[in-house]
Design a protein around this motif. Structure first.
Motif, mmCIF file in Angstrom:
data_model
loop_
_atom_site.group_PDB
_atom_site.id
_atom_site.type_symbol
_atom_site.label_atom_id
_atom_site.label_comp_id
_atom_site.label_asym_id
_atom_site.label_seq_id
_atom_site.Cartn_x
_atom_site.Cartn_y
_atom_site.Cartn_z
ATOM 1 N N PHE A 29 0.809 -1.215 0.000
ATOM 2 C CA PHE A 29 0.000 0.000 0.000
ATOM 3 C C PHE A 29 0.844 1.268 0.000
ATOM 4 O O PHE A 29 0.304 2.367 0.021
ATOM 5 N N GLY A 30 2.154 1.110 -0.004
ATOM 6 C CA GLY A 30 3.024 2.274 -0.063
ATOM 7 C C GLY A 30 3.034 3.092 1.214
ATOM 8 O O GLY A 30 3.223 4.316 1.168
ATOM 9 N N LEU A 31 2.838 2.450 2.364
ATOM 10 C CA LEU A 31 2.856 3.167 3.639
ATOM 11 C C LEU A 31 4.280 3.587 3.989
ATOM 12 O O LEU A 31 5.247 2.950 3.584
ATOM 13 N N SER A 32 4.396 4.646 4.752
ATOM 14 C CA SER A 32 5.709 5.117 5.172
ATOM 15 C C SER A 32 6.266 4.181 6.250
ATOM 16 O O SER A 32 5.552 3.343 6.815
ATOM 17 N N LEU A 33 7.567 4.338 6.539
ATOM 18 C CA LEU A 33 8.193 3.503 7.568
ATOM 19 C C LEU A 33 7.513 3.682 8.916
ATOM 20 O O LEU A 33 7.320 2.718 9.662
ATOM 21 N N ARG A 34 7.149 4.906 9.246
ATOM 22 C CA ARG A 34 6.473 5.177 10.512
ATOM 23 C C ARG A 34 5.112 4.486 10.549
ATOM 24 O O ARG A 34 4.718 3.908 11.570
ATOM 25 N N GLU A 35 4.382 4.540 9.443
ATOM 26 C CA GLU A 35 3.057 3.904 9.383
ATOM 27 C C GLU A 35 3.170 2.387 9.471
ATOM 28 O O GLU A 35 2.362 1.726 10.148
ATOM 29 N N ILE A 36 4.171 1.812 8.787
ATOM 30 C CA ILE A 36 4.369 0.362 8.854
ATOM 31 C C ILE A 36 4.764 -0.056 10.265
ATOM 32 O O ILE A 36 4.286 -1.072 10.787
ATOM 33 N N ALA A 37 5.638 0.732 10.910
ATOM 34 C CA ALA A 37 6.044 0.429 12.284
ATOM 35 C C ALA A 37 4.831 0.461 13.214
ATOM 36 O O ALA A 37 4.677 -0.411 14.088
ATOM 37 N N GLY A 38 3.961 1.451 13.032
ATOM 38 C CA GLY A 38 2.749 1.515 13.841
ATOM 39 C C GLY A 38 1.832 0.343 13.589
ATOM 40 O O GLY A 38 1.206 -0.193 14.513
ATOM 41 N N PHE A 39 1.758 -0.083 12.321
ATOM 42 C CA PHE A 39 0.936 -1.236 11.944
ATOM 43 C C PHE A 39 1.454 -2.506 12.638
ATOM 44 O O PHE A 39 0.683 -3.301 13.189
ATOM 45 N N VAL A 40 2.779 -2.675 12.626
ATOM 46 C CA VAL A 40 3.391 -3.837 13.281
ATOM 47 C C VAL A 40 3.127 -3.800 14.784
ATOM 48 O O VAL A 40 2.785 -4.824 15.399
ATOM 49 N N GLN A 41 3.267 -2.637 15.393
ATOM 50 C CA GLN A 41 3.052 -2.507 16.831
ATOM 51 C C GLN A 41 1.606 -2.821 17.205
ATOM 52 O O GLN A 41 1.347 -3.517 18.195
ATOM 53 N N ARG A 42 0.659 -2.323 16.427
ATOM 54 C CA ARG A 42 -0.754 -2.613 16.715
ATOM 55 C C ARG A 42 -1.045 -4.103 16.574
ATOM 56 O O ARG A 42 -1.805 -4.684 17.362
ATOM 57 N N THR A 43 -0.421 -4.723 15.563
ATOM 58 C CA THR A 43 -0.609 -6.166 15.361
ATOM 59 C C THR A 43 -0.097 -6.950 16.557
ATOM 60 O O THR A 43 -0.781 -7.845 17.085
ATOM 61 N N PHE A 44 1.110 -6.631 17.023
ATOM 62 C CA PHE A 44 1.679 -7.317 18.182
ATOM 63 C C PHE A 44 0.823 -7.106 19.433
ATOM 64 O O PHE A 44 0.615 -8.035 20.227
ATOM 65 N N PHE A 45 0.351 -5.888 19.610
ATOM 66 C CA PHE A 45 -0.446 -5.575 20.804
ATOM 67 C C PHE A 45 -1.729 -6.398 20.827
ATOM 68 O O PHE A 45 -2.073 -7.002 21.849
ATOM 69 N N ILE A 46 -2.436 -6.440 19.699
ATOM 70 C CA ILE A 46 -3.701 -7.166 19.638
ATOM 71 C C ILE A 46 -3.476 -8.671 19.801
ATOM 72 O O ILE A 46 -4.210 -9.358 20.520
ATOM 73 N N ILE A 47 -2.430 -9.197 19.136
ATOM 74 C CA ILE A 47 -2.139 -10.634 19.248
ATOM 75 C C ILE A 47 -1.785 -10.994 20.687
ATOM 76 O O ILE A 47 -2.233 -12.020 21.221
ATOM 77 N N GLY A 48 -0.986 -10.156 21.343
ATOM 78 C CA GLY A 48 -0.638 -10.406 22.735
ATOM 79 C C GLY A 48 -1.861 -10.368 23.635
ATOM 80 O O GLY A 48 -2.043 -11.233 24.504
ATOM 81 N N LEU A 49 -2.727 -9.380 23.414
ATOM 82 C CA LEU A 49 -3.938 -9.253 24.224
ATOM 83 C C LEU A 49 -4.866 -10.449 24.017
ATOM 84 O O LEU A 49 -5.386 -11.030 24.980
ATOM 85 N N VAL A 50 -5.055 -10.836 22.757
ATOM 86 C CA VAL A 50 -5.924 -11.979 22.448
ATOM 87 C C VAL A 50 -5.352 -13.263 23.029
ATOM 88 O O VAL A 50 -6.094 -14.110 23.557
ATOM 89 N N SER A 51 -4.036 -13.437 22.943
ATOM 90 C CA SER A 51 -3.407 -14.648 23.479
ATOM 91 C C SER A 51 -3.630 -14.757 24.984
ATOM 92 O O SER A 51 -3.912 -15.847 25.508
ATOM 93 N N ILE A 52 -3.515 -13.632 25.688
ATOM 94 C CA ILE A 52 -3.757 -13.644 27.133
ATOM 95 C C ILE A 52 -5.208 -13.999 27.439
ATOM 96 O O ILE A 52 -5.499 -14.827 28.315
ATOM 97 N N ILE A 53 -6.136 -13.401 26.698
ATOM 98 C CA ILE A 53 -7.558 -13.681 26.919
ATOM 99 C C ILE A 53 -7.878 -15.141 26.632
ATOM 100 O O ILE A 53 -8.606 -15.800 27.389
ATOM 101 N N GLN A 54 -7.301 -15.678 25.537
ATOM 102 C CA GLN A 54 -7.561 -17.074 25.184
ATOM 103 C C GLN A 54 -7.033 -18.034 26.246
ATOM 104 O O GLN A 54 -7.631 -19.073 26.528
ATOM 105 N N ASN A 55 -5.881 -17.690 26.824
ATOM 106 C CA ASN A 55 -5.287 -18.582 27.824
ATOM 107 C C ASN A 55 -5.942 -18.456 29.190
ATOM 108 O O ASN A 55 -5.958 -19.420 29.961
ATOM 109 N N VAL A 56 -6.491 -17.297 29.492
ATOM 110 C CA VAL A 56 -7.112 -17.101 30.805
ATOM 111 C C VAL A 56 -8.585 -17.487 30.782
ATOM 112 O O VAL A 56 -9.078 -18.171 31.682
#
Length: 251
Positions: A29-56
């Motif tokens: 999509f031609g996102l900037s480095l800052r936008e891609i970094a934010g995208f990666v961070q949001r992905t990690f945050f949601i996956i971590g949150l979901v993993s905790i919820i699934q395990n608890v």
């Protein structure tokens, strides 16, 4: 010790699988480095949150939490239909609404216990055909990445391609090993070898940009307010229904 190595391998496997999606989509999509970094961070945050919820509170099963491959196809398909990088914000905003509808549909299907009935509509032939088409659609960014196209310059970077292909081959060889401990940790060994070779040949490409804050909560609706698009909505509903058999098979 066995549990420790298995946990590390599972963690790295989820981490590696999760980082590919935002990088591939952001690059397409031609996102900037800052936008891609934010995208990666949001992905990690949601996956971590979901993993905790699934395990608890959830199933507590060893299921890889991460971006659904089918949704990668949705991003890339509608980008292709758009034709150019102009107006990609509209595409992303439309997909935002599609993801919301997909999540709501999952909740409703689970709440009313109709998933088993919907599953019967998607036979192995239907899902198999769709997966073949999906692989054909999303193979472009992966092939370009393996060959190192436009990585450090125009065209194919042979150092990157040879190293990446060697890593893939050695991982497959490990997975076929008669030694159980080698085959069991083939993914872990492959990732470590790949990281080591890229670092040894100085193929990594660090990027630096100024950060506003050290710690920041994920931005809500980072691509703007969702926009309604009939094609995206219809595709989102179809993808949601198609994901159901995959989820049930994993469970």
């Amino acid at each position: 010790m066995k549990l420790t190595f298995s946990s590390i391998q599972w963690f790295i496997f989820i981490l590696a699988g999760s980082v590919v999606a935002p990088l591939a989509i952001g690059e397409a999509f031609g996102l900037s480095l800052r936008e891609i970094a934010g995208f990666v961070q949001r992905t990690f945050f949601i996956i971590g949150l979901v993993s905790i919820i699934q395990n608890v509170f959830g199933h507590r099963m060893p299921i890889a939490e991460g971006p659904a491959v089918l949704w990668w196809g949705v991003f890339l398909v509608f980008l292709g239909l758009n034709g150019t990088n102009d107006g990609t914000d509209d595409v992303l905003q439309s997909i935002e609404l599609g993801l919301m509808i997909s999540g709501l549909l999952f909740i409703l299907l689970s709440a009313f216990n109709v998933i088993q009935h919907v599953k019967k509509l998607f036979t192995p032939i239907v899902t198999g055909t769709y997966f073949i088409l999906l692989v054909a659609q999303i193979s472009g960014p992966f092939v370009k990445g393996i060959l190192g196209v436009d990585y450090k310059g125009p065209g194919i970077d042979w150092r990157v391609s040879v190293t990446a292909i060697f890593t893939a081959v050695i991982t497959i060889i490990f997975s076929k090993s008669r030694l159980k401990w080698v085959s069991s940790y083939s993914v872990l060994f492959g990732i470590l070898i790949g990281w080591g070779l890229f670092a040894l040949f100085k193929l990594t490409e660090p990027h630096e940009f100024q950060l506003d804050k050290w710690i920041q909560l994920p931005e809500v609706l980072a691509w703007g307010m969702p926009k309604a698009d009939a094609g995206v909505i219809a595709t989102s509903v179809f993808v949601t229904l198609l994901l159901l058999p995959v989820v049930l098979v994993e469970r």
